[in-house]
Design an enzyme around this catalytic site. Structure first.
Site, PDB file in Angstrom:
ATOM      1  N   HIS A   1      11.555   2.755   0.639  1.00 55.60           N
ATOM      2  CA  HIS A   1      12.280   3.956   0.832  1.00 55.60           C
ATOM      3  C   HIS A   1      13.473   4.036  -0.200  1.00 55.60           C
ATOM      4  CE1 HIS A   1      14.641   1.465   3.912  1.00 55.60           C
ATOM      5  NE2 HIS A   1      15.622   2.110   3.236  1.00 55.60           N
TER       6      HIS A   1
ATOM      7  N   ASP B   1       6.633  -0.261   4.161  1.00 55.36           N
ATOM      8  CA  ASP B   1       7.923  -0.029   3.308  1.00 55.36           C
ATOM      9  C   ASP B   1       8.232  -1.093   2.529  1.00 55.36           C
ATOM     10  OD1 ASP B   1      10.362   1.280   2.521  1.00 55.36           O
ATOM     11  OD2 ASP B   1      11.294   0.843   4.600  1.00 55.36           O
TER      12      ASP B   1
ATOM     13  N   SER C   1      19.090  -2.390   2.517  1.00 54.80           N
ATOM     14  CA  SER C   1      17.639  -2.006   2.593  1.00 54.80           C
ATOM     15  C   SER C   1      16.935  -2.741   1.592  1.00 54.80           C
ATOM     16  CB  SER C   1      17.180  -0.848   2.708  1.00 54.80           C
ATOM     17  OG  SER C   1      17.620  -0.206   3.702  1.00 54.80           O
TER      18      SER C   1
END
Length: 424
Positions: free
Chosen positions: A154, A192, A270
């Site tokens: 993402h 992801d 992330s």
């Protein structure tokens, strides 16, 4: 005591005070036993070291005390006996090496130092000359010298239309200040996980991949990355859960497992590495719970390794799909189910089929809700994870499945997995 003082009658007051000071400074208690020769060592504070000319030596047990040179080193509570000796032996504090997995004074800083140079900031829209001005969108880890970077999907692809990496390109900034243009090679939205590649004419730092299978709740871990574009950020915590299910988090789609930690994770973390105290990457940080503190989640590195193997083999991740919702059984669940339904199969372990998706491979194969899977592809199974590992990427290949039904009816079914829809 009188006997002791008589032995020191030949010493002047100053000498006696010095000896008592040594004993008090080292907090030692000495005694003679049936040893022919023994050396007693104590740790002496710095102010008293200049007056150390009278250490002790115990001679043959004769009721007489003798004097000799006293070797000085620290008396450690954690020292171990030397080979061939039953008694504890003092060891210098600097000599023992820290054991793998043990938490010591410098464990976290040493682990961060090993991995830190390989942690990168991922951004888009850099400013003039490629320096600064970039909007940080995530972190990553260089995992080999050819410039392969492990990150989350993402951060580098259009996940929900919120961010778009222009033409599959992102800007990469290393901890030492070097900047590169990175190319997104592979991305798997379901897990992801993504792979970005950079090219460098000079050597690149790399991080070592460990194993997430060895982790246990309570193990220390480190989250590294660039939260809010703040590079070289390190936070620490413990593993809270090693197999948190996606269903536990209210996430739909296919089954996924995460490592849950209480490390501080914020936007920009992330894709950054989750690191054990041995300096090995054991996960990829991907999300946190916004409404709570201390709830962060990472994809286990063992799962990431399998995903990267799929990337190399086919350029994407192939996941077989059966169309079953299943539950792992244990003795307590089985006992409860038998209380509710006397016809429940007489099993000690297995996997309960809770739901069958209409017109799915499992539906066409004849699975029914309430079936208990006891064998899969000729092997006894007792967990969903075993079924997933057995299937691997075997799409379109018939698999034999043995199930038990009410009243202990044994049935063998043949199911042909289909490739799952990554958006499921």
């Amino acid at each position: 005591m009188k006997h002791f003082m008589r032995k020191f009658s030949g010493f002047n007051k100053s000498s006696i005070l010095r000896i008592l000071s040594i004993a008090a400074g080292g907090s030692g208690i000495f005694y003679a036993n049936n040893y022919k020769e023994a050396t007693v060592s104590v740790s002496i504070p710095e102010p008293l070291r200049e007056s150390l000319s009278l250490p002790w030596k115990i001679g043959e047990r004769t009721d007489k005390w003798q004097f000799g040179m006293l070797p000085l080193f620290s008396l450690s509570a954690g020292s171990t006996p030397s080979s061939g000796e039953k008694g504890a032996s003092a060891v210098p504090e600097s000599s023992p090496k820290q054991c793998p997995g043990c938490l010591g004074r410098d464990s976290i800083s040493s682990a961060a130092a090993r991995v830190g140079p390989a942690v990168v900031n991922i951004s888009i829209h850099q400013g003039k000359f490629g320096i600064g001005g970039g909007k940080g969108i995530g972190s990553g880890t260089i995992i080999d010298k050819d410039g392969t970077i492990l990150t989350c999907a993402h951060a580098v692809v259009d996940f929900h239309g919120a961010r778009v990496a222009s033409n599959g390109k992102v800007d990469i900034t290393l901890q030492d200040g070097r900047t590169f243009e990175g190319t997104v090679l592979n991305a798997d939205l379901h897990s992801d996980i993504a792979i970005v590649k950079i090219n460098s004419k000079t050597p690149l730092p790399t991080a070592k991949l460990g194993s997430s299978r060895k982790l246990q709740p309570g193990d220390w871990v480190i989250a590294m990355g660039c939260p809010l574009s703040l590079q070289n950020t390190v936070t620490a915590g413990i593993v809270s859960c090693v197999d948190r299910q996606s269903s536990d988090l209210g996430l739909g789609g296919m089954r996924r497992e995460y490592l849950q930690t209480d490390c501080a994770i914020n936007p920009g973390n992330s894709g950054g590495p989750l690191v054990n105290i041995d300096g090995e990457v054991v996960g990829v940080n991907i999300m946190k719970v916004l409404a709570a503190d201390g709830l962060g989640f990472a994809v286990p590195i063992d799962s990431v390794t399998k995903i990267m193997q799929h990337f190399k083999k086919r350029g994407r991740v192939v996941r077989p799909w059966l169309g079953l919702k299943m539950i792992d059984l244990n003795e307590m669940i089985i006992s409860q189910l038998k209380e509710r339904d006397g016809t429940f199969p007489n099993v000690k372990k297995g996997i309960l089929v809770a739901m069958v998706t209409p017109d799915s491979p499992a539906d066409r194969a004849g699975f029914h809700p309430g079936d208990v899977v006891v064998e899969f592809d000729g092997k006894p199974v007792e967990s969903i994870k075993e079924v997933i590992e057995t299937m691997g990427d075997r799409v379109g290949e018939p698999l034999k499945v043995v199930v038990r039904r009410p009243k202990d009816k044994l049935v063998t079914l043949t199911v042909i997995p289909e490739e799952s829809n990554p958006n499921m």
